[in-house]
Design a protein around this motif. Structure first.
Motif, mmCIF file in Angstrom:
data_model
loop_
_atom_site.group_PDB
_atom_site.id
_atom_site.type_symbol
_atom_site.label_atom_id
_atom_site.label_comp_id
_atom_site.label_asym_id
_atom_site.label_seq_id
_atom_site.Cartn_x
_atom_site.Cartn_y
_atom_site.Cartn_z
ATOM 1 N N LYS A 1 128.305 -53.818 -44.514
ATOM 2 C CA LYS A 1 127.764 -54.076 -46.298
ATOM 3 C C LYS A 1 127.296 -55.303 -46.106
ATOM 4 N N GLN A 2 127.370 -56.588 -45.822
ATOM 5 C CA GLN A 2 126.705 -57.875 -46.072
ATOM 6 C C GLN A 2 125.294 -57.906 -45.158
ATOM 7 N N HIS A 3 125.957 -57.297 -43.921
ATOM 8 C CA HIS A 3 124.605 -57.196 -43.171
ATOM 9 C C HIS A 3 123.196 -56.843 -43.305
ATOM 10 N N LEU A 4 124.071 -55.441 -44.075
ATOM 11 C CA LEU A 4 122.641 -54.379 -44.258
ATOM 12 C C LEU A 4 122.195 -54.566 -45.745
ATOM 13 N N ALA A 5 122.375 -55.215 -45.973
ATOM 14 C CA ALA A 5 122.743 -55.554 -47.404
ATOM 15 C C ALA A 5 120.700 -55.019 -47.613
ATOM 16 N N LYS A 6 119.981 -54.168 -49.195
ATOM 17 C CA LYS A 6 118.962 -54.707 -48.764
ATOM 18 C C LYS A 6 118.215 -55.229 -49.776
ATOM 19 N N ALA A 7 116.684 -55.651 -49.985
ATOM 20 C CA ALA A 7 116.418 -56.575 -51.357
ATOM 21 C C ALA A 7 116.232 -55.394 -51.933
ATOM 22 N N GLY A 8 115.682 -55.800 -53.547
ATOM 23 C CA GLY A 8 116.008 -54.726 -54.982
ATOM 24 C C GLY A 8 115.633 -55.759 -55.333
ATOM 25 N N GLU A 9 115.279 -55.131 -57.100
ATOM 26 C CA GLU A 9 114.905 -56.358 -57.784
ATOM 27 C C GLU A 9 115.685 -56.512 -58.776
ATOM 28 N N LEU A 10 117.503 -55.751 -58.797
ATOM 29 C CA LEU A 10 118.480 -55.830 -59.356
ATOM 30 C C LEU A 10 119.466 -56.734 -58.281
#
Length: 510
Positions: free
Chosen positions: A244-253
């Protein structure tokens, strides 16, 4: 009598759970009444059934893929590590006590075999197909004498076995050959095929290795499954948090979840991570919290030890400073208990400490008791003031799993009101929201799985950040169902399902 197929692995975390989920959905698509089964599971990610029983989260996902309500018969024994080589032992959904690894494996596990056998017999009567998941490796010779989850279950069911190896970690061929070599001849005969999982690249380059493996072992390679990212399916244990940490995407929040050493039920935050405007960061030891839009204290299997972890690693001071400067904070279950002034454990149900000072963000104390609260719940929000959203909504769903009871030292606004608990109607306050609306605690796991409520919270965070609210509500259950179908499609294309059916049919009655 049901047909059966069992998935075992050359080690832990080779993909047994996810491939069991895939087969459950495939057999359902093929018109069969199918159920998952795992005799003994070790995980901190658990769930509460409609009858109030606690079971492993992986079997819940597998049940959903099979189109079933989860039931404890699918996972009769659950071990929840508490620390120091000790686990809470849960049998048929109810905690029976804490045991050391030695106490459990040397004295208790075989006693639980009778319960496991009864569950298998019931599933044979009620279903067409049983998809069975093993644990770890069947070649762990130090544990085999008291094993109730691998080859003993394959013999008891009886069930043919497919052996899974993770090629992504390297050494897959050696792990398959070595595992088979360490099995007894009768056990080796139960293995009817091999699955290579998490493959990346051109499969034609793998073909010589597959031919070698079949010749060396005398077992057919049933399938080569590609490496799958962002499945959108609940994970079993904290090992998957690395993914999950590796795949965390960019996001406005930017939402931070503090990755506590004894973190539990981290699937509480999957629905947040699936939102297009959200990035969920699991902050590990030594990593900075930064300046997120929301901080979440998750559930914990050992609230007192995880509180000390926060204190000793500087996160307590950082969190309090951020909260006092206006960063919103949510605590769920154990995280909610940490938000109070003190956690007391007079009977040492969780640790050797009598009490530990809390974060002091909510005016409460929590006292641990020996009996465990496990309920599915429905709740309502009445002018819910977290983040000043002033939300009123009914039929919010979630579940409780906790040992402690929280008491308030002054008047507080509840976060929610529970209206149904294990099917019984009531009107009971749950959790608390601080007077400024920036700190919330609740015992309700799964609160962010409620689609409208989740979007209300996220849009409030957007407004605080100067962003326009999105308003659009995503359907968590529909997304899950689509994920099960995607998974099934990939696995069906990557496995010789005709061979799987032949293996199952040939084993009936043996």
């Amino acid at each position: 009598m049901a047909k059966a197929i069992m998935l075992q692995g050359t080690s832990s975390h080779v993909g047994k759970s996810i491939l069991t989920t895939a087969l459950c959905r495939i057999f359902k698509q093929d018109g069969m009444k199918v159920t998952p089964f795992k005799a003994q599971n070790m995980a901190l990610n658990s769930y509460v059934t409609k009858t109030g029983g606690e079971m492993g989260r992986a079997q819940v996902a597998q049940a959903e893929a099979a189109g079933l309500d989860p039931a404890v018969e699918m996972n009769p024994v659950l071990l929840k590590p508490t620390g120091n080589s000790c686990s809470q032992v849960i049998v048929m959904g109810k905690a029976v006590g804490n045991m050391s690894a030695k106490e459990y494996h040397a004295g208790y596990s075989l006693k639980a075999l009778g319960v496991v056998t009864e569950c298998i017999q019931k599933l044979h009567k009620d279903f067409d197909v049983i998809v069975i998941e093993g644990a770890g490796s069947p070649a762990e010779v130090n544990l085999k004498d008291n094993d109730i989850v691998n080859m003993r279950i394959a013999k008891l069911t009886p069930s043919p076995v497919l052996l899974i190896a993770d090629i992504d970690r390297g050494g897959a061929l050696a792990s398959v050959v070595g595992t088979l070599e360490l099995l007894e001849p009768a056990e080796r005969d139960l293995v009817k095929g091999i699955i290579i999982n998490k493959f990346r690249g051109d499969i034609s380059l793998l073909q010589p290795a597959l031919e070698f493996l079949e010749k060396k072992t005398g077992k057919p390679v049933v399938g080569v499954i590609p490496h799958l990212d962002r499945l959108g399916i609940d994970d079993e244990d904290s090992v998957s948090l690395e993914d999950k940490q590796h795949l965390a995407k960019a996001g406005e929040l930017d939402i931070v979840v503090l990755r506590l050493p004894k973190i539990s039920n981290f699937t509480d935050f999957d629905a947040l991570a699936n939102e297009s405007d959200v990035r969920v960061r699991y902050v590990r030891q030594g990593e900075a919290i930064g300046k997120p839009d929301l901080i979440i204290l998750p559930g914990s299997k050992n609230t007192t030890e995880d509180l000390l972890y926060l204190r000793q690693n500087g996160y307590e001071a950082e969190l309090i400073k951020l909260a006092k400067s206006g960063t919103p904070v949510v605590g769920i279950c154990g995280g909610y208990q940490m938000l109070g002034r003190e956690v007391q454990d007079p009977d040492h149900t969780e640790s050797d400490l009598d009490k530990v000072m809390g974060l002091g963000l909510i005016d409460s104390i929590t006292i641990f008791e020996a009996d465990k609260v496990t309920h599915q719940v429905k709740a309502m929000a009445n002018n819910h003031n977290f983040l000043s959203i002033n939300y009123s909504g009914e039929n919010l769903t979630g579940y409780e799993i906790h040992m402690g009871r929280t008491q308030f030292l002054s008047s507080v606004d509840p976060a929610f009101t529970i209206t149904t608990r294990s099917g019984q109607q009531m009107h009971m306050p749950d959790g608390a929201v601080s007077a400024d609306g920036l700190v919330m605690g609740t015992y309700m796991h799964g609160i962010f799985d409620n689609d409208v409520y989740r979007r209300k919270v996220l849009d409030a965070l957007r407004v605080r950040k100067g962003l326009a609210p999105l308003g659009a509500v995503s359907d968590t259950q529909a997304l899950k169902d689509a994920a099960y179908n995607r998974l099934a499609d990939v696995v069906r294309k990557s496995m010789d399902m005709d061979l799987v059916y032949r293996i199952m049919n040939e084993s009936v009655g043996k």
